[in-house]
Design a protein around this motif. Structure first.
Motif, PDB file in Angstrom:
ATOM      1  N   HIS A 188     -21.495  15.273 -32.418  1.00 34.19           N
ATOM      2  CA  HIS A 188     -21.145  14.252 -32.280  1.00 34.19           C
ATOM      3  C   HIS A 188     -20.357  14.662 -31.471  1.00 34.19           C
ATOM      4  CE1 HIS A 188     -25.387  12.719 -33.972  1.00 34.19           C
ATOM      5  NE2 HIS A 188     -24.157  12.502 -35.931  1.00 34.19           N
ATOM      6  N   THR A 189     -20.242  13.226 -31.144  1.00 37.33           N
ATOM      7  CA  THR A 189     -19.287  13.365 -29.596  1.00 37.33           C
ATOM      8  C   THR A 189     -18.697  11.556 -29.610  1.00 37.33           C
ATOM      9  OG1 THR A 189     -20.593  14.320 -28.071  1.00 37.33           O
ATOM     10  CG2 THR A 189     -18.870  12.943 -27.188  1.00 37.33           C
ATOM     11  N   VAL A 190     -17.215  11.814 -29.623  1.00 33.77           N
ATOM     12  CA  VAL A 190     -16.347  10.745 -29.592  1.00 33.77           C
ATOM     13  C   VAL A 190     -15.742  10.941 -28.211  1.00 33.77           C
ATOM     14  CG1 VAL A 190     -13.515   9.459 -29.622  1.00 33.77           C
ATOM     15  CG2 VAL A 190     -15.143  11.225 -31.648  1.00 33.77           C
ATOM     16  N   PHE A 191     -17.060  10.075 -26.912  1.00 34.68           N
ATOM     17  CA  PHE A 191     -16.351   9.600 -25.725  1.00 34.68           C
ATOM     18  C   PHE A 191     -14.891   9.198 -25.420  1.00 34.68           C
ATOM     19  CE2 PHE A 191     -21.016  10.223 -26.787  1.00 34.68           C
ATOM     20  CZ  PHE A 191     -21.160  10.841 -25.471  1.00 34.68           C
ATOM     21  N   GLN A 192     -14.818   9.702 -24.442  1.00 37.26           N
ATOM     22  CA  GLN A 192     -13.235   8.809 -23.344  1.00 37.26           C
ATOM     23  C   GLN A 192     -13.221   7.616 -23.583  1.00 37.26           C
ATOM     24  OE1 GLN A 192     -13.394  10.489 -19.143  1.00 37.26           O
ATOM     25  NE2 GLN A 192     -10.594  10.254 -19.714  1.00 37.26           N
ATOM     26  N   LYS A 198     -22.195  10.277 -40.049  1.00 39.94           N
ATOM     27  CA  LYS A 198     -23.622  12.046 -40.416  1.00 39.94           C
ATOM     28  C   LYS A 198     -23.317  12.708 -40.585  1.00 39.94           C
ATOM     29  CE  LYS A 198     -27.448  12.088 -37.591  1.00 39.94           C
ATOM     30  NZ  LYS A 198     -28.180  12.188 -36.917  1.00 39.94           N
ATOM     31  N   ARG A 199     -22.404  13.664 -40.854  1.00 42.05           N
ATOM     32  CA  ARG A 199     -21.582  14.625 -41.600  1.00 42.05           C
ATOM     33  C   ARG A 199     -22.053  15.323 -40.403  1.00 42.05           C
ATOM     34  NH1 ARG A 199     -17.487  15.195 -45.058  1.00 42.05           N
ATOM     35  NH2 ARG A 199     -16.803  13.424 -45.621  1.00 42.05           N
ATOM     36  N   PRO A 200     -21.803  15.367 -39.029  1.00 42.34           N
ATOM     37  CA  PRO A 200     -21.967  16.276 -38.137  1.00 42.34           C
ATOM     38  C   PRO A 200     -21.818  18.088 -38.451  1.00 42.34           C
ATOM     39  CG  PRO A 200     -20.723  15.289 -37.270  1.00 42.34           C
ATOM     40  CD  PRO A 200     -20.787  14.338 -38.103  1.00 42.34           C
ATOM     41  N   ARG A 201     -22.487  19.210 -37.713  1.00 35.51           N
ATOM     42  CA  ARG A 201     -21.450  20.192 -38.138  1.00 35.51           C
ATOM     43  C   ARG A 201     -20.120  20.233 -37.463  1.00 35.51           C
ATOM     44  NH1 ARG A 201     -21.894  22.034 -41.676  1.00 35.51           N
ATOM     45  NH2 ARG A 201     -21.878  24.358 -41.196  1.00 35.51           N
ATOM     46  N   LEU A 202     -19.994  19.228 -35.982  1.00 35.22           N
ATOM     47  CA  LEU A 202     -19.282  20.003 -35.083  1.00 35.22           C
ATOM     48  C   LEU A 202     -19.110  18.185 -34.501  1.00 35.22           C
ATOM     49  CD1 LEU A 202     -18.255  22.373 -33.510  1.00 35.22           C
ATOM     50  CD2 LEU A 202     -20.108  22.651 -31.880  1.00 35.22           C
TER      51      LEU A 202
END
Lengths: 293, 362, 259
Positions: free
Chosen positions: B76-80, B148-152
């Motif tokens: 999952h990503t945290v966007f700018q 969602k507890r991503p791996r990364l």
């Protein structure tokens, strides 16, 4: 974006507009080289009786356009109406747009709303309003004539005059001029005027050397938005102009509805289309020149 | 846990990535650092699945991710700019990934509340993103990406929209959060200070390649190239030629200045006659009016050329011979004006032989 | 000095505002005048509104107008939304020209060219032909409204949705569509208003028995000016005012139309 979603987005509107805008325009171009039908309209391409096709074309309709100067004069006259209407709209609209752009931020939206609101009332209602005002029994005509009477001048009729047509066209199209002008003027940095006066420019100089040149793109945009619909206008001269003030739109309408000479009506429509495209092209070009030095 | 092998990508004529290899371990706080256009964001977007590489492999726990759409990656990503959905409340935003994964409704509620507690915003569930401050939005974006507890977890310059004070506080929160959740973070930034403060390891990127990959202190003290030395912190770069060397020391001739002796870091070897760069961090340089105040081995005389008083420290630019300027940083620890120097003062400049770091020039 | 000029500007602007509103005010005032002539004020009455509601032709025209506007706005909303999304996401040349030209051209050209088309295709002039014509110029307004909305929408929202596990379709239905909705609704309301308002294109594409309110007003004022026209005009003004206010709640620039 995938190929399928791309097609899904573009195809339906493109097909619709091809069928109901682009193709009719092309057909009209063909129609301008065809013959009128036996009962007016357009001679059919396909004959029901013997099942044959006929695609023969003629220059006749175009020759008729240039045979006499009547139609060319009509175009010049329509252009004249459009120029005068656009000029008056600019003259009335510029100070208005300037006033709105220089008033307080909070009041601007309200003022803008007040300018746009009449535009949203029905087009015919707005023409009708001027029919009341210009009618021989209307207050305006009465007042003008009683004033003229004081100087011993014979009473005039405002209805069915070029003046009535122009006043109404200005009335109907004024918001088209004000809005692009406002959109432009609003973006001007007030510090520019401060800088100009700091550098010694007087009020008029500030306007002519700073505000006006910067607002030219807005002037072009507004002028085009007024000029084009006015050029193709037929309802206003039809209702307020009588036989005195006829524009190209009236003749097109006459050819299609009353004379039912569709090929010649198409010739005039194509001419109007060409004039419109030329104007848009000229306008955007001047607009570009202003922007890019 | 994440292995990147030979990734290349071209956008038209522009080569965004030129064969990047990386190995990132589980639980690591890993940073991609570099100037804009260096390829760090492209690499991040490839890991997320928004871009496909022209060649190369992205292995997540041994499985090649190339070709897997973003929604099927455990990343999952945290966007700018946070990319919080403006038409959903905070709770709906955080619930979104759980709904997409068809988690049961009552479990969603519990996990959303838990996520909000984790980012210290337990009572913002009903608020819309527009009503939140920058720092709060940041926390919600992180909570949403972690729920969602991503791996990364990928973070794309997440602090760039915050003011300086808020940024410092969020840095500390990020470090603690990463420790708590134990998820691997890959962080993209152009801010070297942020990278040094947060990361276990940093990959400095330049023109589509990894210029150096190391721990923060190693990067700072032992840059391997002019680019890295220049990009990370302030640095004096002096051109030199090696006149003599053994395993631990090298004798150099600093161009236009004179001879110096430096200690060599274990990994650096130079040969006689080689041209190289001596990097000197400004805070490692000392200045005094006369020589006997200095104990360091290396010293030159110079003249103060410019001074910049910054409150806590003062930056002095000292002109050594022939227009070569050396920047030195002095802490204003005392109150004595006598410790300060004025433009035009003649001074002695000195540094310890282990203060400089040598970069071999190709 | 500068203050003085501002006052001149204000005075002038006030005069222009009078010019803009006085004619409409006259129409409204005379609709309540108890006289067959739009001349002097005789007394207050609502009888012209009564006449209006007994006029079956007028009522049919009103029903036609609503029918046409509803269908045109609905179809234009669908096609315009697709066009607006396509125009903001893809580099296209043909579609933007096709969408904008019917809005920019003098409407008489659209009217006559569609008249030729309908006759050639044997589509009888009636409600259907008018609806097909109205959709043509309404698409542009919806498309521009949607395009503007798309332009202000952050691309990373869609990426975020995908990143968090949404399929392309889920991202569209859960994120894109709800965020576009105000633009679509504003565009559709504008299309509805413009359709109700249209005279020129309808004039050429409507047949006998498919008269709309503007056509009805036209044929009435062609013959004689009666206060019944004032009454229907006033009602139309109220309806458009409501519609436009509604549209501007969804999109604050809706009022400006395409300008």
């Amino acid at each position: 974006m995938g190929r399928w979603s791309r097609q899904l987005l573009t195809l339906p509107p493109t097909i619709y507009l091809l069928i109901f805008f682009a193709i009719p325009t092309v057909i009209m171009l063909f129609a301008s080289f065809r013959f009128p039908g036996d009962y007016g309209g357009l001679a059919p391409w396909y004959s029901i009786e013997d099942g044959s096709y006929a695609f023969d074309l003629t220059w006749e309709n175009w020759q008729r356009l240039f045979e006499s100067t009547i139609y060319l004069e009509l175009f010049v006259k329509s252009l004249g109406y459009a120029v005068i209407t656009t000029a008056i709209c600019l003259l009335l609209g510029y100070p208005l747009a300037l006033m709105v752009s220089r008033s307080e931020k909070k009041r601007r939206d309200l003022l803008l709303l007040l300018i746009i609101l009449p535009f949203w009332s029905n087009f015919l209602v707005r023409i009708y309003a001027w029919m009341i005002i210009f009618s021989p029994t209307g207050a305006l005509t009465m007042a003008v004539n009683s004033l003229l009477d004081l100087f011993g001048i014979a009473p005039v009729s405002l209805m069915y005059s070029p003046t009535a047509v122009i006043v109404c066209m200005v009335y109907v199209h004024l918001p088209f001029m004000v809005l692009p002008l406002y959109a432009n003027l609003e973006k001007h940095d007030p510090a520019l005027l401060d800088a100009a006066s700091d550098l010694g420019a007087s009020g008029w100089q500030r306007f002519w050397r700073v505000t006006w040149p910067l607002s030219l793109p807005g002037v072009y945009a507004g002028s085009i938005l007024v000029f084009i619909p006015v050029l193709g206008m037929f309802a206003i001269p039809d209702l307020l102009g009588g036989t005195n003030a006829i524009m190209i739109g009236n003749v097109i309408k006459q050819q299609f509805i009353e004379s039912r000479d569709w090929p010649f009506g198409s010739v005039l429509s194509i001419m109007l289309t060409i004039a419109t495209i030329a104007l848009v092209w000229l306008g955007t070009r001047s607009g570009h020149r202003v922007k890019h030095g | 846990m994440l292995e990147i092998r030979g990734i290349s990508k071209k956008f038209g004529d522009f080569e965004a990535l030129k064969g990047v290899d990386l190995h990132i371990g589980a639980g690591e706080f890993f940073t991609l650092l570099g100037p804009s256009g260096c390829g760090k964001t492209t690499l991040l977007r490839m890991i997320a699945g928004f871009e496909a590489p022209d060649s190369g492999e992205i292995l997540l726990e041994g499985k090649d991710m190339v070709g897997t759409p973003p929604e099927q990656r455990p990343v999952h990503t945290v966007f700018q700019n946070y990319a919080l959905f403006p038409h959903m409340t905070v709770a709906q935003n955080i619930a979104f990934p759980l709904q997409m994964a068809r988690v049961q409704a009552d479990e969603i509620d519990a996990r959303v509340q838990q996520a909000l507690d984790n980012v210290h915003l337990p009572d913002k569930a009903g608020a819309y993103p527009a009503a939140l401050s920058g720092g709060q939005r940041q926390r919600i974006a992180i909570a949403r990406a972690l729920v969602k507890r991503p791996r990364l977890l990928l973070l794309d310059e997440p602090l760039s929209a915050l003011d300086a004070k808020m940024r410092e506080q969020m840095q500390i929160e990020l470090i603690n959060l990463q420790k708590e959740v134990g998820i691997t973070f890959i962080y993209v930034t152009h801010d070297q200070g942020e990278a040094l403060a947060l990361s276990h390891r940093i990959a400095v990127m330049n023109q589509g390649k990894i210029a150096q990959l190391d721990q923060p202190a190693q990067l700072y003290n032992h840059p391997n190239s002019r680019f890295v030395a220049d990009f990370i912190g302030q640095c004096n770069l002096l051109e030199a030629t090696v006149t003599d060397s053994d395993r631990h020391h090298a004798d150099l001739e600093l161009h236009h200045i004179g001879p110096v002796r430096v200690s060599l870091a274990p990994a650096v070897t130079v040969t006689k006659g080689q041209r190289c760069l001596l990097t000197l961090r400004p805070e490692k340089i000392r200045i005094a009016r006369n020589l006997h105040a200095l104990v360091d081995e290396t010293h030159f005389c110079g003249k103060i050329h410019d001074t910049l008083y910054l409150g806590d420290v003062t930056v002095y630019k000292v002109e050594l011979a022939q227009g070569i300027l050396l920047e030195a940083l002095l802490a204003n620890s005392g109150n004595h004006a006598s410790e300060r120097f004025a433009v035009g003062d003649s001074v002695e400049v000195a540094w310890n032989s282990s203060a400089g770091h040598l970069i071999a020039e190709p | 000095m500068a203050r003085g000029r501002m006052n001149w500007l204000k005075l002038f602007s006030t005069a222009v505002f009078v010019f803009l509103y006085l004619p409409l005010l006259i129409v409204v005032v005379y609709s309540f005048n108890d006289s067959k002539l739009n001349a002097e004020w005789v007394g207050f009455t609502l009888k012209w509104y009564g006449v209006l509601f007994d006029d079956t032709e007028m009522l049919t025209a009103a029903r036609n107008s609503l029918l046409i506007a509803t269908f045109s706005a609905a179809v234009a909303a669908l096609l315009g939304t697709l066009a607006g999304m396509a125009m903001s996401r893809l580099r296209l040349r043909l579609l933007p020209a096709l969408v904008l030209a019917p809005v920019a051209m003098p409407d008489i050209l659209l009217g006559v060219s569609l008249l030729i088309l309908f006759i050639m295709l044997n589509i009888s002039l009636g409600l259907v032909s008018v609806i097909l014509a109205h959709i043509t110029f309404c698409i542009g307004y919806v498309a521009l409204s949607v395009q503007a909305r798309m332009g202000s929408m952050d691309d990373s929202l869609i990426e975020a949705a995908r990143d968090l596990g949404a399929s392309p379709w889920q991202a569209f239905s859960r994120i894109t569509l709800p965020l576009l909705a105000p633009g679509i609704i504003a565009g559709a309301l504008m299309a509805f208003t413009l359709s109700i308002d249209d005279f020129v294109v309808t004039f050429f594409t409507a047949g006998v028995g498919s008269s709309t309110l503007p056509l009805q007003i036209y044929s009435m004022v062609k013959i004689a000016v009666t206060p019944e026209v004032n009454a229907i005009s006033t009602l139309l003004m109220v309806v458009t005012l409501l519609l436009v206010t509604l549209a501007s709640r969804f999109n604050k620039h809706a009022l400006r139309g395409t300008i």
